[in-house]
Design an enzyme around this catalytic site. Structure first.
Site, PDB file in Angstrom:
ATOM      1  N   ASP A 258       0.809  -1.229   0.000  1.00 24.89           N
ATOM      2  CA  ASP A 258       0.000   0.000   0.000  1.00 24.89           C
ATOM      3  C   ASP A 258       0.842   1.279   0.000  1.00 24.89           C
ATOM      4  O   ASP A 258       0.634   2.169   0.830  1.00 24.89           O
ATOM      5  CB  ASP A 258      -0.922   0.022   1.229  1.00 24.89           C
ATOM      6  CG  ASP A 258      -1.686  -1.259   1.441  1.00 24.89           C
ATOM      7  OD1 ASP A 258      -2.171  -1.822   0.443  1.00 24.89           O
ATOM      8  OD2 ASP A 258      -1.810  -1.709   2.601  1.00 24.89           O
TER       9      ASP A 258
ATOM     10  N   GLU B  37     -11.980   0.093  -3.474  1.00 22.59           N
ATOM     11  CA  GLU B  37     -11.298   0.638  -2.293  1.00 22.59           C
ATOM     12  C   GLU B  37     -10.080   1.445  -2.714  1.00 22.59           C
ATOM     13  O   GLU B  37      -9.906   1.781  -3.891  1.00 22.59           O
ATOM     14  CB  GLU B  37     -10.875  -0.503  -1.354  1.00 22.59           C
ATOM     15  CG  GLU B  37      -9.951  -1.529  -1.999  1.00 22.59           C
ATOM     16  CD  GLU B  37      -9.486  -2.589  -1.023  1.00 22.59           C
ATOM     17  OE1 GLU B  37      -9.814  -2.508   0.164  1.00 22.59           O
ATOM     18  OE2 GLU B  37      -8.769  -3.521  -1.456  1.00 22.59           O
TER      19      GLU B  37
END
Length: 431
Positions: A21, A192
């Site tokens: 991420d 997301e």
């Protein structure tokens, strides 16, 4: 000074720990990357089996996209007053700079339950960061991304099955009004991980989306940070590795755009232990984004005098070349390249020979029956830089030969097996 991480200017960027991420930002003339930190579940972990386990955040920086410095843990679950200290759910983070302060945004499971988004504040991009005592009121979700517009206004994007946006107050720790759901995005499949930015008057909202079985990166565009947004295309296809997630950021540095993302290079059998990557990204004249082709080679320039990890190749002959871990029990040790057919080859792009003063070529290799490798410049039949004989044996050895025709500046390398005897190669370098 903090030590450099085990990195080789290739993908993945960080070798000594699991990272995912990544949010990349340019601060103080360097690229800073703020990833989440996957770990193997400790005995005290009581959460969902075979799931994401994350207890803290590190930050990494680089001036050349080759050498990455680990500044250590900057926020941990036990240091956040409002967060459950045993949830291991410190998911995808963000960091921005405004009015002399660095604001680090992160999701965590609250002691009261559910995901909230918190803020930690620091004077430097690497901290120390002080987490605020409470999360952002009115925000329930994960994957924060903050866009600071040209007029100084700041907007928080985040996700919870859908993607939301809210204007931040000047203090960067509260929102104005209610969050707004961003419409006109995919309505089927997991959505997301928003990352928003502005370029040449176009506002880009990029996000992972499960169109089929695993996530790919898509984007939408608008003339306003609040939308409405229009779906515009795919940035990165589903990972060939089958990694279920992909999470990312896009940054411009020294005139080039880069996509930072993750895959499961260091954990092929378990995609909850991931590794961050970077590849070049290009915009077309009309502002649309060209689809990124993921590489092992990555984006950093490699100095010829350092260990050149040819297993992170740019291309191979296909037949006769295989890549595997040096040590299956320790993926962090990296990979080896196995040559098994005569004339099989690997190409490794962008090696910097500088002034071309190197006199010796070295190869760490092993070959049960012995063998020979040929190193050429720029193309398969290019000038021979060196021929290295690898002595027979079952153990790794460093073989060397006199180098010739050493070029100056940046060139591609071809490493080729001369005979038919199998040879394993760890690295090549020039002295």
């Amino acid at each position: 000074m903090l030590p450099l991480t085990a990195a080789f200017a290739t993908n993945p960027l960080i070798m000594d720990q699991f990272t995912a991420d990544p949010t990349a930002r340019v601060f103080e003339g360097k690229v800073y990357v703020y990833p989440s930190h996957d770990i193997k579940a400790p005995p005290e972990y009581k959460g969902k089996p075979n799931w994401f386990v994350m207890e803290d955040y590190h930050v990494f920086s680089s001036e050349n996209l080759t050498d990455w410095q680990d500044h250590g843990a900057i926020v941990s679950q036990t240091a956040v007053e409002w967060a459950n200290p045993s949830a291991y759910a410190m998911w995808a983070p963000e960091c921005v700079f405004k009015d002399g302060k660095y604001y680090f945004y992160f999701p965590a499971i609250a002691k009261s339950g559910g995901f909230k988004i918190g803020v930690a504040v620091g004077d430097k991009p690497y901290g120390p960061f002080k987490p605020m005592a409470t999360p952002i009121a009115g925000v329930d979700g994960i994957d924060p991304s903050v866009l600071i517009d040209k007029d100084g206004s700041a907007y928080l994007y985040y996700s919870l099955n859908k993607i939301f946006v809210a204007r931040l107050k000047p203090n960067m720790m509260e929102i104005e009004g209610e969050p707004k759901v961003i419409d006109n995005l995919p309505t089927q499949g997991l959505l997301e991980g928003p990352f928003a930015f502005e370029r040449n008057g176009i506002y880009y909202l990029t996000y992972p989306h499960v169109e089929n079985k695993t996530e790919r990166l898509e984007y939408a565009t608008s003339s306003s940070p609040l939308g409405p947004f229009k779906q515009a295309g795919v940035i990165l296809d589903e990972a060939q590795s089958g990694c279920w997630t992909v999470h990312h950021s896009i940054v411009d540095y020294l005139g080039q755009s880069y996509l930072f993302y993750h895959d499961k290079d260091l954990s092929p059998a378990f995609d909850k232990n991931r590794a961050i990557r970077a590849d070049k990204l290009f915009f077309k004249a009309d502002g649309t984004i060209r689809k990124v082709v993921p590489t092992l080679r990555g984006v950093g320039l490699v100095n010829a005098s350092r260990e050149i990890q040819i297993d992170r190749y740019s291309a191979t002959s296909g037949a006769g070349v295989a890549v595997s871990f040096l040590d299956e029990s320790n993926p962090h040790a990296g990979w080896k390249t196995s040559f098994s057919d005569a004339k099989s080859w690997v190409r490794f792009n962008e090696v910097d020979f500088g002034r071309g003063t190197q006199a010796t070529v070295e190869v760490r290799a092993k070959a049960l029956a012995g063998g020979q490798l040929e190193i050429r410049a720029n193309k398969q039949d290019g000038p021979v830089i060196g021929r290295v004989e690898v002595a027979p044996g079952a153990d790794w050895t460093t073989a060397s030969a006199v180098a010739k025709n050493i070029p100056t500046g940046v060139h591609d390398l071809f490493v080729m097996q001369v005979g038919a005897a199998p040879i394993d190669v760890d690295w090549v370098r020039f002295r």
